[in-house]
Design an enzyme around this catalytic site. Structure first.
Site, PDB file in Angstrom:
ATOM      1  N   LYS A 274     -15.899  -6.782   5.794  1.00 33.61           N
ATOM      2  CA  LYS A 274     -14.834  -7.396   5.806  1.00 33.61           C
ATOM      3  C   LYS A 274     -14.311  -8.017   7.235  1.00 33.61           C
ATOM      4  O   LYS A 274     -13.398  -8.566   7.409  1.00 33.61           O
ATOM      5  CB  LYS A 274     -13.733  -6.645   5.329  1.00 33.61           C
ATOM      6  CG  LYS A 274     -13.654  -6.755   3.940  1.00 33.61           C
ATOM      7  CD  LYS A 274     -12.211  -6.106   3.312  1.00 33.61           C
ATOM      8  CE  LYS A 274     -12.296  -6.229   1.764  1.00 33.61           C
ATOM      9  NZ  LYS A 274     -10.808  -5.600   1.092  1.00 33.61           N
TER      10      LYS A 274
ATOM     11  N   SER B 204      -3.100  -7.874   3.426  1.00 32.27           N
ATOM     12  CA  SER B 204      -3.145  -7.488   4.912  1.00 32.27           C
ATOM     13  C   SER B 204      -3.835  -9.000   5.427  1.00 32.27           C
ATOM     14  O   SER B 204      -3.391  -9.142   6.446  1.00 32.27           O
ATOM     15  CB  SER B 204      -4.366  -6.512   4.778  1.00 32.27           C
ATOM     16  OG  SER B 204      -3.849  -5.293   4.263  1.00 32.27           O
TER      17      SER B 204
ATOM     18  N   ARG C  95      -2.311  -6.327  -7.774  1.00 33.61           N
ATOM     19  CA  ARG C  95      -1.330  -7.666  -7.210  1.00 33.61           C
ATOM     20  C   ARG C  95      -1.055  -8.695  -8.467  1.00 33.61           C
ATOM     21  O   ARG C  95       0.000  -8.961  -8.626  1.00 33.61           O
ATOM     22  CB  ARG C  95      -1.370  -8.125  -5.955  1.00 33.61           C
ATOM     23  CG  ARG C  95      -1.227  -6.785  -4.955  1.00 33.61           C
ATOM     24  CD  ARG C  95      -1.552  -7.589  -3.599  1.00 33.61           C
ATOM     25  NE  ARG C  95      -2.887  -7.953  -3.808  1.00 33.61           N
ATOM     26  CZ  ARG C  95      -3.660  -8.495  -2.813  1.00 33.61           C
ATOM     27  NH1 ARG C  95      -3.327  -8.508  -1.546  1.00 33.61           N
ATOM     28  NH2 ARG C  95      -4.943  -8.905  -2.968  1.00 33.61           N
TER      29      ARG C  95
ATOM     30  N   HIS D 264       0.994  -1.129  -0.184  1.00 27.46           N
ATOM     31  CA  HIS D 264      -0.114   0.093  -0.101  1.00 27.46           C
ATOM     32  C   HIS D 264       0.692   1.318   0.010  1.00 27.46           C
ATOM     33  O   HIS D 264       0.517   2.169  -0.673  1.00 27.46           O
ATOM     34  CB  HIS D 264      -0.933   0.122   1.289  1.00 27.46           C
ATOM     35  CG  HIS D 264      -1.927  -0.856   1.272  1.00 27.46           C
ATOM     36  ND1 HIS D 264      -1.970  -1.787   2.528  1.00 27.46           N
ATOM     37  CD2 HIS D 264      -2.973  -1.572   0.470  1.00 27.46           C
ATOM     38  CE1 HIS D 264      -3.140  -2.359   2.333  1.00 27.46           C
ATOM     39  NE2 HIS D 264      -3.572  -2.495   1.120  1.00 27.46           N
TER      40      HIS D 264
END
Length: 177
Positions: free
Chosen positions: A44, A134, A96, A20
Site C-alpha cells: 500500500k 485513510s 463501511r 477505526h
C-alpha cells in the site's frame, strides 16, 4: 476457568481514523483483550512507517476509556499465524459500505480455511464514520483541508507536520485583502 476471549483488529492504520477508533471501542466490549495489529503492508506504500503508525494508534488510545485492555502491535506475517501466536479466537473487521463486503467476505473465508478456530466478526461502521477512509484523510490534509472531524488530534498534527502545514489554520476559500 474459561480461556480469555482475545480479538485482533488488523489493518494498516495509515493513519488511524475516528472510524477505526470507533471499531476499537466497540470491539473492546466484545472481547476480554483486543490487539490492534498494525500491518507492515508495503504494497500500500504507507505514508507513515510501522513504528509511527503503532505510536499514533497508542497515542490516540490514551484518551479512550475502553471496556477491555487493548494492545497495539505491529506484524508482518499471515494473520492467522499472528492470531495463533497471540491465542486469539476472533478477528474483528470493520465494514463501511457494500463495496467492502466482497473483499472482507473472501478474506474471512480464506482465514477460516487456514484456521477454523478463529472466527471473523464484522462490525458495521457507525453512520457518522462510514464515509471516512485513510486515503481520503491524507488527500484532504495534503491539500490543506480541515481533518479534525476525521482523525484523533495526534494524527491531525502528524499529518499537518508531514505535509508542512504545521499549525496553520486551514484554507477557507476567503479572499484576504
Amino acid at each position: 476457568m474459561t480461556a480469555p476471549r482475545i480479538g485482533i483488529y488488523p489493518g494498516s492504520f495509515d493513519p488511524v481514523t475516528l472510524g477505526h477508533m470507533d471499531i476499537i471501542a466497540r470491539a473492546s466490549r466484545l472481547v476480554d483483550q483486543l490487539i490492534v495489529a498494525v500491518a507492515v503492508n508495503q504494497d500500500k506504500g504507507p505514508m507513515f512507517s510501522l513504528t509511527e503508525r503503532v505510536a499514533l494508534v497508542e497515542q490516540a488510545l490514551q484518551a479512550e476509556k475502553l471496556a477491555s485492555p487493548v494492545k497495539v502491535l505491529g506484524f508482518d506475517q499471515l494473520l492467522v499465524n499472528f492470531a495463533r501466536t497471540h491465542h486469539a479466537n476472533a478477528i474483528v473487521r470493520g465494514l463501511r459500505a457494500v463495496s467492502d463486503f466482497e473483499y472482507e467476505f473472501q478474506m474471512a473465508a480464506m482465514n477460516a480455511r487456514l484456521d477454523s478456530q478463529v472466527e471473523t466478526i464484522f462490525l458495521m461502521a457507525a453512520d457518522r464514520y462510514h464515509f471516512i477512509s485513510s486515503r481520503f484523510v491524507k488527500e484532504i490534509a495534503k491539500l490543506g483541508g480541515k481533518i479534525d472531524g476525521f482523525v484523533p488530534p495526534c494524527v491531525a498534527g502528524a499529518l499537518h507536520q508531514r505535509y508542512g502545514k504545521g499549525d496553520k489554520p486551514p484554507v477557507t476559500g476567503a479572499i484576504n485583502g
